[in-house]
Enzyme design. Sequence first.
Site, PDB file in Angstrom:
ATOM      1  N   CYS A 143      23.481   9.881  40.718  1.00 42.99           N
ATOM      2  CA  CYS A 143      24.268   8.661  40.547  1.00 42.99           C
ATOM      3  C   CYS A 143      23.496   7.702  39.649  1.00 42.99           C
ATOM      4  O   CYS A 143      22.321   7.422  39.899  1.00 42.99           O
ATOM      5  CB  CYS A 143      24.511   8.017  41.915  1.00 42.99           C
ATOM      6  SG  CYS A 143      25.193   6.359  41.783  1.00 42.99           S
ATOM      7  N   LYS A 294      17.199  -3.939  39.928  1.00 45.42           N
ATOM      8  CA  LYS A 294      18.225  -4.591  40.712  1.00 45.42           C
ATOM      9  C   LYS A 294      17.625  -4.881  42.086  1.00 45.42           C
ATOM     10  O   LYS A 294      16.929  -4.037  42.650  1.00 45.42           O
ATOM     11  CB  LYS A 294      19.414  -3.649  40.879  1.00 45.42           C
ATOM     12  CG  LYS A 294      20.490  -4.256  41.768  1.00 45.42           C
ATOM     13  CD  LYS A 294      21.576  -3.268  42.111  1.00 45.42           C
ATOM     14  CE  LYS A 294      22.582  -3.911  43.056  1.00 45.42           C
ATOM     15  NZ  LYS A 294      23.531  -2.979  43.618  1.00 45.42           N
TER      16      LYS A 294
END
Length: 505
Positions: A143, A294
Amino acid sequence: MSYYVTTPIYYVNAEPHLGHAYSTIAADILARHMRQRGEDVFFLTGTDEHGEPVVQAAERQGLTPQALVDRNAPRFEELVGQIGASNDFFIRTTDAEHATKVQEIVQRVHDNGHVYEGMYEGWYCPRCADFKSEAEIGPHNTCLIHEIPLEREQQENWFFRLSTFQEPLERLFADRPDFVQPEFRRNEALAFINQGLQDVSLSRPKLSWGVPLPWDPEQVIYVWFDALLNYVTALSYARDGEDLTERFWPANHVIGKDILKFHTVYWPAFLLAAGLEVPRTVYVHGYLLMGEKKMSKSLGNVLDPVEVIERFGSDALRFYCFREVSFGQDGSVSAPGFEARYESELANDWGNLASRTLAMIDRYREGVVPDADPDPDLLGGADGFEGLDGRVREQLDAFAITAALETIWARVRRLNRYVEESKPWELAKHDSQSERLDLVVYNLAEGVRVLALLLHAYMPETSGRLLEALAEGNRELDAFGARDGGQRIERIAALFPKLEPQGTA
Ligand code: ME8
């Protein structure tokens, strides 16, 4: 006018963190500002409680899915209170009313001919709860967002005919250039549409935790459609005995860039399929980063909102997030960065200006705001007070939360210059300067009052305290225009106390 603003609903299988607080604060700033404009506002946030990740997390902890979500959802609701959000309702997708309404809408999509039964085979990210297209698959079938291996899935389920919405979506984007904002995100959404839309799964086999399909209860509705529908279902039951849908739909959705495809492609298509109006705007913001990454609990690199709030108050956190990172872009946040802005901008620029102004009214004018006229010296120029209110309204209409804050802050700096240049302490030494002193003190009081009104959406607690000290009971922006003097003010404790010398966040 009605104004409906929503945040994403957050997954409850993780702990709430600053990233969640960020979207909620953004929507809260817009909601509060619109209320100050006298708009009829509804502000929704909540939690996304279905899907396999919840089942897996519950299994690991020896709980039922329901017990897990009942334990975790209150943490998100608590955070909403801690950051000072003024939401009108908190939706949980496990609410029985939500499930009933979801079934009703999905049945309509079925009856309108937009679903069929088929076999799905492809790559699936359990954390995104998303089936990946070729372009979304990283090296070694991973992913791109979570950097974890994708799972090969093969299953019978129901499909939503997304492909038949290719043309209606192209038309929507062409007719409504501001449907997705900012523009570079609109282009991303368009690029996805232009690749050619494929049908998507609408359901999962029942081993999952979710809302059963009304016509095939062996399957549950794919968690993303269940979740997206919260924005509509909430309006039908947020108020006892009242359906708010007519009054508030369509909405303005504030979301992070990670969920752009769902909100700008799947969501409008699904609404069209159900015969409902598409959103007014989808505003896509960037990520708060810690260093280059992030920020996320699973990466273990968080600036903990609760810790910051305990030490500095929620207003300081609200300010920092939108001051440090330009809303719409990605940007880094850090504890030292927070402290630097707290000290220089909140404690010094703004807090000190407010304290000095109240002190001068107290000392030079016995605690009563003198009456005078607006000083032409403060009105004009790029950072003048003339037209300030209109400029901020315009910027917030365009979701420019950081730019509007800078517009306000330029006036904070200007008032500080005004104090230094007009030297009220010198004027106070000479009776002959009394009229001039009235003018300066009046203009400082007025300047601080209108800035506190505009900052109220960003920093409701401290602005509220300051407005009270200035004997301003009104919070509406109609109170913006110059008022006559004569109010008795109160001295108050520092809005943003200076840091202890050894303090670190
Ligand atoms: O995606 N910076 O829930 P979620 C800025 N349940 N914003 C961030 C962030 C960061 N580092 N991390 C998270 C889901 N966010 C679904 C949504 S909506 C129908 C269903 C914010 O708990 C940002 O708004 O993973 C992002 O879109 C959202 O949290 C994802 O929250």
